[in-house]
Design a protein around this motif. Sequence first.
Motif, PDB file in Angstrom:
ATOM      1  N   ASN A 222       0.810  -1.211   0.000  1.00 43.53           N
ATOM      2  CA  ASN A 222       0.000   0.000   0.000  1.00 43.53           C
ATOM      3  C   ASN A 222       0.847   1.268   0.000  1.00 43.53           C
ATOM      4  O   ASN A 222       0.357   2.339  -0.355  1.00 43.53           O
ATOM      5  N   THR A 223       2.111   1.160   0.404  1.00 47.15           N
ATOM      6  CA  THR A 223       2.931   2.359   0.590  1.00 47.15           C
ATOM      7  C   THR A 223       4.140   2.452  -0.337  1.00 47.15           C
ATOM      8  O   THR A 223       4.819   3.481  -0.367  1.00 47.15           O
ATOM      9  N   THR A 224       4.411   1.392  -1.095  1.00 43.90           N
ATOM     10  CA  THR A 224       5.618   1.361  -1.917  1.00 43.90           C
ATOM     11  C   THR A 224       5.486   2.211  -3.176  1.00 43.90           C
ATOM     12  O   THR A 224       4.459   2.177  -3.846  1.00 43.90           O
ATOM     13  N   ILE A 225       6.507   2.983  -3.459  1.00 48.03           N
ATOM     14  CA  ILE A 225       6.611   3.700  -4.726  1.00 48.03           C
ATOM     15  C   ILE A 225       7.704   3.050  -5.556  1.00 48.03           C
ATOM     16  O   ILE A 225       8.494   2.256  -5.051  1.00 48.03           O
ATOM     17  N   TRP A 226       7.761   3.409  -6.833  1.00 51.97           N
ATOM     18  CA  TRP A 226       8.723   2.739  -7.709  1.00 51.97           C
ATOM     19  C   TRP A 226      10.157   2.986  -7.260  1.00 51.97           C
ATOM     20  O   TRP A 226      10.538   4.101  -6.899  1.00 51.97           O
ATOM     21  N   SER A 227      10.947   1.934  -7.284  1.00 53.93           N
ATOM     22  CA  SER A 227      12.394   2.032  -7.095  1.00 53.93           C
ATOM     23  C   SER A 227      13.006   0.830  -7.786  1.00 53.93           C
ATOM     24  O   SER A 227      12.363  -0.215  -7.899  1.00 53.93           O
ATOM     25  N   PRO A 228      14.247   0.949  -8.245  1.00 50.60           N
ATOM     26  CA  PRO A 228      14.858  -0.179  -8.950  1.00 50.60           C
ATOM     27  C   PRO A 228      15.109  -1.385  -8.053  1.00 50.60           C
ATOM     28  O   PRO A 228      15.312  -2.499  -8.542  1.00 50.60           O
ATOM     29  N   ASP A 229      15.103  -1.189  -6.743  1.00 54.03           N
ATOM     30  CA  ASP A 229      15.414  -2.273  -5.813  1.00 54.03           C
ATOM     31  C   ASP A 229      14.191  -2.907  -5.184  1.00 54.03           C
ATOM     32  O   ASP A 229      14.295  -3.931  -4.513  1.00 54.03           O
ATOM     33  N   GLY A 230      13.010  -2.291  -5.360  1.00 55.09           N
ATOM     34  CA  GLY A 230      11.837  -2.811  -4.691  1.00 55.09           C
ATOM     35  C   GLY A 230      11.930  -2.582  -3.191  1.00 55.09           C
ATOM     36  O   GLY A 230      12.752  -1.793  -2.711  1.00 55.09           O
ATOM     37  N   LYS A 231      11.125  -3.308  -2.446  1.00 59.72           N
ATOM     38  CA  LYS A 231      11.086  -3.129  -0.998  1.00 59.72           C
ATOM     39  C   LYS A 231      10.678  -4.426  -0.334  1.00 59.72           C
ATOM     40  O   LYS A 231       9.820  -5.144  -0.841  1.00 59.72           O
ATOM     41  N   SER A 232      11.291  -4.739   0.805  1.00 52.06           N
ATOM     42  CA  SER A 232      10.953  -5.952   1.549  1.00 52.06           C
ATOM     43  C   SER A 232      10.827  -5.611   3.023  1.00 52.06           C
ATOM     44  O   SER A 232      11.466  -4.689   3.529  1.00 52.06           O
ATOM     45  N   GLY A 233       9.985  -6.367   3.715  1.00 54.52           N
ATOM     46  CA  GLY A 233       9.812  -6.137   5.135  1.00 54.52           C
ATOM     47  C   GLY A 233       8.920  -7.193   5.759  1.00 54.52           C
ATOM     48  O   GLY A 233       8.358  -8.047   5.069  1.00 54.52           O
ATOM     49  N   THR A 234       8.790  -7.126   7.071  1.00 54.72           N
ATOM     50  CA  THR A 234       7.985  -8.084   7.825  1.00 54.72           C
ATOM     51  C   THR A 234       6.810  -7.370   8.470  1.00 54.72           C
ATOM     52  O   THR A 234       6.976  -6.305   9.067  1.00 54.72           O
ATOM     53  N   ILE A 235       5.612  -7.955   8.333  1.00 57.11           N
ATOM     54  CA  ILE A 235       4.419  -7.391   8.963  1.00 57.11           C
ATOM     55  C   ILE A 235       3.591  -8.524   9.562  1.00 57.11           C
ATOM     56  O   ILE A 235       3.855  -9.706   9.304  1.00 57.11           O
ATOM     57  N   LYS A 236       2.606  -8.175  10.353  1.00 53.73           N
ATOM     58  CA  LYS A 236       1.714  -9.174  10.917  1.00 53.73           C
ATOM     59  C   LYS A 236       0.943  -9.880   9.802  1.00 53.73           C
ATOM     60  O   LYS A 236       0.381  -9.238   8.924  1.00 53.73           O
ATOM     61  N   ALA A 237       0.919 -11.202   9.876  1.00 54.79           N
ATOM     62  CA  ALA A 237       0.241 -11.974   8.840  1.00 54.79           C
ATOM     63  C   ALA A 237      -1.247 -11.660   8.778  1.00 54.79           C
ATOM     64  O   ALA A 237      -1.848 -11.640   7.702  1.00 54.79           O
ATOM     65  N   ASN A 238      -1.854 -11.389   9.932  1.00 59.44           N
ATOM     66  CA  ASN A 238      -3.300 -11.157   9.914  1.00 59.44           C
ATOM     67  C   ASN A 238      -3.673  -9.779   9.388  1.00 59.44           C
ATOM     68  O   ASN A 238      -4.859  -9.475   9.258  1.00 59.44           O
ATOM     69  N   ALA A 239      -2.679  -8.943   9.069  1.00 56.84           N
ATOM     70  CA  ALA A 239      -2.985  -7.698   8.357  1.00 56.84           C
ATOM     71  C   ALA A 239      -3.507  -8.027   6.962  1.00 56.84           C
ATOM     72  O   ALA A 239      -4.392  -7.347   6.428  1.00 56.84           O
ATOM     73  N   TRP A 240      -2.956  -9.093   6.380  1.00 59.99           N
ATOM     74  CA  TRP A 240      -3.412  -9.577   5.079  1.00 59.99           C
ATOM     75  C   TRP A 240      -4.487 -10.644   5.217  1.00 59.99           C
ATOM     76  O   TRP A 240      -5.452 -10.669   4.458  1.00 59.99           O
ATOM     77  N   LEU A 241      -4.306 -11.527   6.185  1.00 62.75           N
ATOM     78  CA  LEU A 241      -5.159 -12.706   6.330  1.00 62.75           C
ATOM     79  C   LEU A 241      -5.661 -12.774   7.768  1.00 62.75           C
ATOM     80  O   LEU A 241      -4.979 -13.297   8.647  1.00 62.75           O
ATOM     81  N   PRO A 242      -6.831 -12.241   8.024  1.00 60.00           N
ATOM     82  CA  PRO A 242      -7.350 -12.117   9.393  1.00 60.00           C
ATOM     83  C   PRO A 242      -7.411 -13.421  10.181  1.00 60.00           C
ATOM     84  O   PRO A 242      -7.374 -13.392  11.418  1.00 60.00           O
ATOM     85  N   LYS A 243      -7.500 -14.574   9.514  1.00 56.41           N
ATOM     86  CA  LYS A 243      -7.618 -15.843  10.224  1.00 56.41           C
ATOM     87  C   LYS A 243      -6.273 -16.401  10.676  1.00 56.41           C
ATOM     88  O   LYS A 243      -6.230 -17.407  11.400  1.00 56.41           O
ATOM     89  N   GLU A 244      -5.175 -15.778  10.251  1.00 62.50           N
ATOM     90  CA  GLU A 244      -3.865 -16.229  10.705  1.00 62.50           C
ATOM     91  C   GLU A 244      -3.667 -15.808  12.170  1.00 62.50           C
ATOM     92  O   GLU A 244      -4.229 -14.810  12.618  1.00 62.50           O
ATOM     93  N   PRO A 245      -2.857 -16.564  12.947  1.00 59.13           N
ATOM     94  CA  PRO A 245      -2.643 -16.247  14.364  1.00 59.13           C
ATOM     95  C   PRO A 245      -2.101 -14.821  14.562  1.00 59.13           C
ATOM     96  O   PRO A 245      -1.326 -14.330  13.745  1.00 59.13           O
ATOM     97  N   VAL A 246      -2.502 -14.190  15.645  1.00 59.23           N
ATOM     98  CA  VAL A 246      -2.140 -12.787  15.885  1.00 59.23           C
ATOM     99  C   VAL A 246      -0.634 -12.604  16.055  1.00 59.23           C
ATOM    100  O   VAL A 246      -0.096 -11.516  15.786  1.00 59.23           O
ATOM    101  N   HIS A 247       0.060 -13.646  16.502  1.00 55.66           N
ATOM    102  CA  HIS A 247       1.503 -13.521  16.727  1.00 55.66           C
ATOM    103  C   HIS A 247       2.320 -13.825  15.463  1.00 55.66           C
ATOM    104  O   HIS A 247       3.535 -13.599  15.449  1.00 55.66           O
ATOM    105  N   MET A 248       1.683 -14.324  14.419  1.00 58.47           N
ATOM    106  CA  MET A 248       2.424 -14.749  13.218  1.00 58.47           C
ATOM    107  C   MET A 248       2.779 -13.553  12.335  1.00 58.47           C
ATOM    108  O   MET A 248       2.004 -12.617  12.186  1.00 58.47           O
ATOM    109  N   GLU A 249       3.976 -13.605  11.750  1.00 59.16           N
ATOM    110  CA  GLU A 249       4.421 -12.569  10.815  1.00 59.16           C
ATOM    111  C   GLU A 249       4.670 -13.188   9.449  1.00 59.16           C
ATOM    112  O   GLU A 249       4.959 -14.383   9.328  1.00 59.16           O
ATOM    113  N   LEU A 250       4.548 -12.373   8.425  1.00 60.29           N
ATOM    114  CA  LEU A 250       4.911 -12.805   7.077  1.00 60.29           C
ATOM    115  C   LEU A 250       5.918 -11.823   6.492  1.00 60.29           C
ATOM    116  O   LEU A 250       6.016 -10.674   6.937  1.00 60.29           O
ATOM    117  N   VAL A 251       6.664 -12.289   5.511  1.00 63.45           N
ATOM    118  CA  VAL A 251       7.614 -11.432   4.801  1.00 63.45           C
ATOM    119  C   VAL A 251       6.957 -10.983   3.507  1.00 63.45           C
ATOM    120  O   VAL A 251       6.422 -11.802   2.747  1.00 63.45           O
TER     121      VAL A 251
END
Length: 290
Positions: A222-251
């Motif tokens: 939602n926040t990435t703008i164009w760059s030649p390198d892209g962007k990577s990071g870790t966020i809570k999995a349930n931000a994308w998938l509400p049924k995933e455990p609250v403590h789980m993270e995804l890359v």
Amino acid sequence: MDNHPKAEANRISVLLRTVLGEERFPVDIKNVILEVSNNKFPKEPIVDIRPVPLDKFEGMLVKSPKGTKWMVGYNDQIASEGRIRFTLAHEFGHYLLHRNLQSEFNCATKDVMSTDLGDRLMEKEADTFASSLLMPLDDFRKQIEGCLISIDLLKHCGDRYGVSLTAAALKLRDVAVGRVIIVAAKDGFLDWACSNQAAYKSGAYFATTKETIEVPVNSLLNTTIWSPDGKSGTIKANAWLPKEPVHMELVEHVFVVVGEGYSYTLGILVLPDSERQVGEDELIENDSIN
């Protein structure tokens, strides 16, 4: 549809490896189309490959009025060499797999989501053939062996095989051991999404053909703008998938794809192993896996 798309692609790959060796990439797709069609089917070969004005389509395969020759065309507005190569390989797949079913194919990206099951199957088979021919599974696995998923890894694969970052990401989804979801977004909403089997069976998928799905506010996508390198990071999995455990993270790996007449944001969601298994009655039929 008597032939299996992967088997057809593998036969050609074995021939290319025998003649050209291991470093035969990127595949010279135009030459392969002309040579293979002429040698295998000399009475109805593909004799012409050229850019054509195709308003709503990526590519086409059409039989001559006399029914003895074929022509492959690709949209003359496509600037990306990777997209052109995949489009040509896709149409070649139709030629090898489906030419006895109809005499003309006009293909758009959205065709894989067609409501007609026969059309959807043919489009998915042509995509599978193209992916298998341009990025053979054995060689692709060698490129990613021991590597973590990253934008740099996808760029390496894209460069080696002469395909787009999106095509490389979808191939990586196919061979990844864990749960991987590929998504594409435009204007704050998911345009399409593809989960691998591990993710799908755990209930981690997005049914983009059945509902409108907004990109999570706090996601990288939602926040990435164009760059030649892209962007990577870790966020809570349930931000994308509400049924995933609250403590789980995804890359989350994100790259903005910009081209002539099109742009979208590509996302690769890498999830840990599932802590839950979804029953068959919970899964819905959707186009999130190819």
